[in-house]
Design an enzyme around this catalytic site. Structure first.
Site, PDB file in Angstrom:
ATOM      1  N   LEU A 174       0.778  -1.277   0.153  1.00 63.29           N
ATOM      2  CA  LEU A 174      -0.095   0.102   0.035  1.00 63.29           C
ATOM      3  C   LEU A 174       0.987   1.284   0.119  1.00 63.29           C
ATOM      4  O   LEU A 174       0.596   2.243  -0.639  1.00 63.29           O
ATOM      5  CB  LEU A 174      -0.894   0.019   1.157  1.00 63.29           C
ATOM      6  CG  LEU A 174      -2.016   1.281   1.316  1.00 63.29           C
ATOM      7  CD1 LEU A 174      -2.824   1.052   0.045  1.00 63.29           C
ATOM      8  CD2 LEU A 174      -2.715   1.057   2.595  1.00 63.29           C
TER       9      LEU A 174
ATOM     10  N   MET B  51       2.032   1.648  -3.275  1.00 63.47           N
ATOM     11  CA  MET B  51       0.911   2.139  -4.491  1.00 63.47           C
ATOM     12  C   MET B  51       0.662   3.588  -4.308  1.00 63.47           C
ATOM     13  O   MET B  51       0.111   4.224  -5.241  1.00 63.47           O
ATOM     14  CB  MET B  51      -0.219   1.113  -4.278  1.00 63.47           C
ATOM     15  CG  MET B  51       0.219  -0.053  -4.544  1.00 63.47           C
ATOM     16  SD  MET B  51      -1.441  -1.005  -5.114  1.00 63.47           S
ATOM     17  CE  MET B  51      -1.775  -1.058  -3.065  1.00 63.47           C
ATOM     18  N   CYS B  52       0.433   4.464  -3.064  1.00 60.20           N
ATOM     19  CA  CYS B  52       0.104   5.395  -2.988  1.00 60.20           C
ATOM     20  C   CYS B  52       1.259   6.315  -3.231  1.00 60.20           C
ATOM     21  O   CYS B  52       2.567   6.168  -3.013  1.00 60.20           O
ATOM     22  CB  CYS B  52      -0.560   5.707  -1.600  1.00 60.20           C
ATOM     23  SG  CYS B  52      -1.990   4.580  -1.360  1.00 60.20           S
ATOM     24  N   THR B  53       1.013   7.648  -3.322  1.00 61.28           N
ATOM     25  CA  THR B  53       2.081   8.778  -3.545  1.00 61.28           C
ATOM     26  C   THR B  53       2.573   9.125  -2.364  1.00 61.28           C
ATOM     27  O   THR B  53       1.828   9.962  -1.498  1.00 61.28           O
ATOM     28  CB  THR B  53       1.597   9.822  -4.325  1.00 61.28           C
ATOM     29  OG1 THR B  53       1.182   9.470  -5.535  1.00 61.28           O
ATOM     30  CG2 THR B  53       2.784  10.732  -4.612  1.00 61.28           C
TER      31      THR B  53
END
Length: 652
Positions: A515, A518-520
């Site tokens: 996670l 995947m996130c910035t």
């Protein structure tokens, strides 16, 4: 005429003052000229108004009214004299309200009147309408609030004439010839009738003949326009003491006066009393205020306000700044997230009017706090789902500034390393993306993965577009411009692209990620810094004589300074570095091999690259570079291998 005895009853002449009628277009044009042309120059500028021709007057013309509109600043031919008469003069547009207030109004009016007085003293000027009817206007424009302070002056010279009689019977025989002259001849306001002939030259005037003044108002009282004052002063200076004067009006209400000069009150060698400031509706002297903020269309107000700060840059700081080239740029933003939001706002701040977003994501609940084009309601307004980012971003820009031409496309950019699984859809996406590149001048790469930037990089160079890249780390960022191929420059000097430092082609970096991957995950301020630098780099490039072909390096002669190739920023020590790297001849995105193959095969080449990264590496030569590197490494290791006989030597 025979002299009149001193015992004759005298009556002072009353005059009808001139009024100004200023249309809003006058101030709109003035504000435009102030921003674009006058700037800090407060010297006098030519203007002109127009007055209804005396033969066209009607019952509504009870005051001589001079009209001013957008055409008052035109330097072309005068208005049609068959309907209107031009009234020329000057505007003095000062820079501050304090300057407007502090100007000595009486002193400046005296100066303007003295100019007319000096022309009379010179003796070479006849009674031309243009000479003796001048308008001056003192003005200040508050362009932020759309308030315009102004005060008109129509300088007039006083002379002590009195009415000593009237002659209505004699009037009738002169009216037909005067009417014919006014209706058929070029406008002359003051002249003398001598045996049916019209005499305009002062040197030919005779005291025994009748003077005629063509009035420019139809006031109910017998009060001629104040314009008559300047003509009467000329007669006083020329030695006339008793005159017969017809005030002609086209409605049949003309009148005939006998006038006498009180020569004891006429100062021969001094400037006479001068008046002329326009009065307010309450009869008091004072300037007027035009508040156009509530009258102008709000969209037009926004349009002017956006341009205001930009045009103010040209007054002192950057007079050679080319705002038009910025305004006319068609900008394509690939990515409508954090970077796309901030870049678009900065572009609008610079006056860019055409912005297009491309993104394939929906707005999630985590987005609005970091992405200023979105709000909480956008997270669920599309049947419980978030709205499409690109479309919502485009609509938000229009809400911020209605004049912007903004569009959004929900489009998935084909990514290198992600095999084709739906060729029809991906081919359609490729075609649409290619068309968007054709329709725009500059492309910003603002996506959140490395492989998504590959195809836009190839398209940008193949179509010779300006391409700028912004990428974020946790506490670092990269802003760079891609090089463009120019016939005038050797390709060896072209600066590199995002992939020029790589020895392997970009591949799938999105699969099998946790996670936090995947996130910035980045410090929130990094995106603002990178976005602003990307836009400023773009603007500086446009101001460079060579535009996208500009070579990096310092220069003191550029409008906005140098145009670096790369800017890398680091928040852990708050530093920035400017770097320059040449293009790499085996680059997987901008090498000649890749561009030539793309131009030859188009989608087929892209499809092959998406399906097999090795195909791309083989095309650009990276595979051979890797093989040669492996071979060189093997040779080096072979040289370092030790035989059993050498062991003792090494141990010793």
């Amino acid at each position: 005429m025979s002299s009149v005895s001193a015992s004759t009853e005298r009556k002072h002449i009353k005059f009808t003052p001139i009024q100004s009628f200023v249309e809003s277009s006058f101030f709109t044009k003035l504000s435009e000229l102030k921003l674009d042309e006058f700037k800090l120059d407060s010297t006098k500028k030519e203007i002109k108004g127009f007055l209804t021709h005396p033969k066209r007057l009607n019952k509504f013309n009870d005051y001589p009214t001079i009209n001013f509109d957008y055409s008052s600043f035109d330097k072309g031919p005068d208005v049609n004299e068959d309907n209107n008469i031009s009234w020329k003069g000057y505007i003095y547009n000062v820079n501050t309200i304090e300057e407007f207030k502090d100007i000595d109004k009486q002193a400046i009016l005296k100066r303007w009147g003295t100019e007319i007085y000096n022309e009379i003293q010179d003796g070479s000027v006849d009674l031309s309408y243009e000479c003796f009817n001048k308008v001056h206007v003192l003005a200040f424009c508050d362009l932020k609030k759309y308030k315009f302070y102004y005060w008109f002056a129509f300088p007039t010279l006083h002379s002590p004439w009195n009415i000593i009689g009237a002659d209505g019977d004699s009037l009738k025989k002169f009216i037909p010839s005067i009417k014919e002259f006014v209706e058929t001849s070029k406008f002359v306001q003051f002249f003398q009738i001598n045996d049916g002939n019209i005499i305009e030259r002062v040197s030919e005037f005779q005291e025994s003949k009748i003077f005629v003044f063509i009035d420019t108002c139809l006031s109910q009282a017998c009060t001629p326009s104040v314009q008559l004052k300047n003509y009467l002063y000329v007669l006083a200076r020329k030695g006339f003491e008793n005159i017969d004067l017809i005030i002609y009006r086209n409605n049949g209400n003309s009148f005939y006066w006998k006038l006498q000069l009180d020569k004891d009150k006429l100062g021969i060698n001094e400037v006479p009393r001068i008046s002329g400031w326009e009065r307010l509706s309450n009869g008091k002297l004072g300037p007027r205020l035009a508040d156009l903020g509530s009258l102008i269309d709000p969209q037009e107000l926004a349009k002017q306000a956006v341009d205001l700060n930009l045009k103010l840059m040209k007054w002192r700081i950057a007079p050679n700044l080319d705002l038009d080239i910025i305004k006319n740029q068609r900008v394509l933003l690939l990515g409508a997230g954090t970077l796309g939001s901030y870049v678009s706002r900065a572009l609008m701040g610079w006056g860019v009017r055409n912005i297009t977003f491309v993104d394939n994501g929906r707005i999630s609940y985590s987005n609005p706090v970091r992405q200023p084009l979105f709000s909480f309601k956008d997270c669920f307004s599309d049947e419980g789902q978030g709205e499409w980012k690109a479309i919502r971003a485009a609509n938000t820009l229009k809400e911020i500034f209605p004049d912007v031409q903004s569009k959004g496309y929900n489009l998935e950019v084909p990514m290198i390393g992600h095999p084709v699984n739906n060729e029809t859809k991906q081919k359609s996406s490729f075609d649409k993306l290619s068309d968007l590149f054709d329709d725009h001048d500059v492309v910003f790469l603002l996506m959140d993965s490395r492989e998504s930037r590959w195809l836009p990089t190839v398209l940008g160079l193949a179509k010779n577009k300006i391409v700028l890249n912004a990428a974020l780390g946790f506490d670092s960022f990269l802003v760079m411009r891609h090089g463009n191929i120019s016939n005038a420059n050797n390709d060896d000097t072209r600066v590199g692209c995002y992939y020029c430092n790589d020895v392997v082609a970009p591949n799938d970096s999105l699969s099998d990620r946790t996670l936090d991957q995947m996130c910035t995950v980045t410090r929130p301020g990094v995106a603002l810094m990178a976005s602003s630098l990307a836009v400023e780099l773009f603007i500086s490039m446009l101001q460079h004589p060579n535009k996208q072909y500009a070579e990096p390096g310092p220069s003191n002669n550029l409008i906005l300074g140098e145009v670096p190739h790369q800017i890398r920023g680091f928040l852990h020590n708050y530093s920035q570095s400017k770097l320059q790297t040449p293009n790499y001849k085996h680059c997987s995105a901008c090498s000649k091999y890749v561009i030539d193959k793309f131009n030859e095969l188009g989608w087929e080449f892209v499809k092959n690259c998406l399906n097999d990264v090795t195909y791309l590496e083989e095309t650009c030569g990276l595979l051979k570079v890797q093989q040669e590197a492996d071979l060189a490494s093997s040779e080096l290791l072979k040289d370092l291998e030790l035989s059993d006989d050498d062991d003792s030597e090494w141990l010793d």
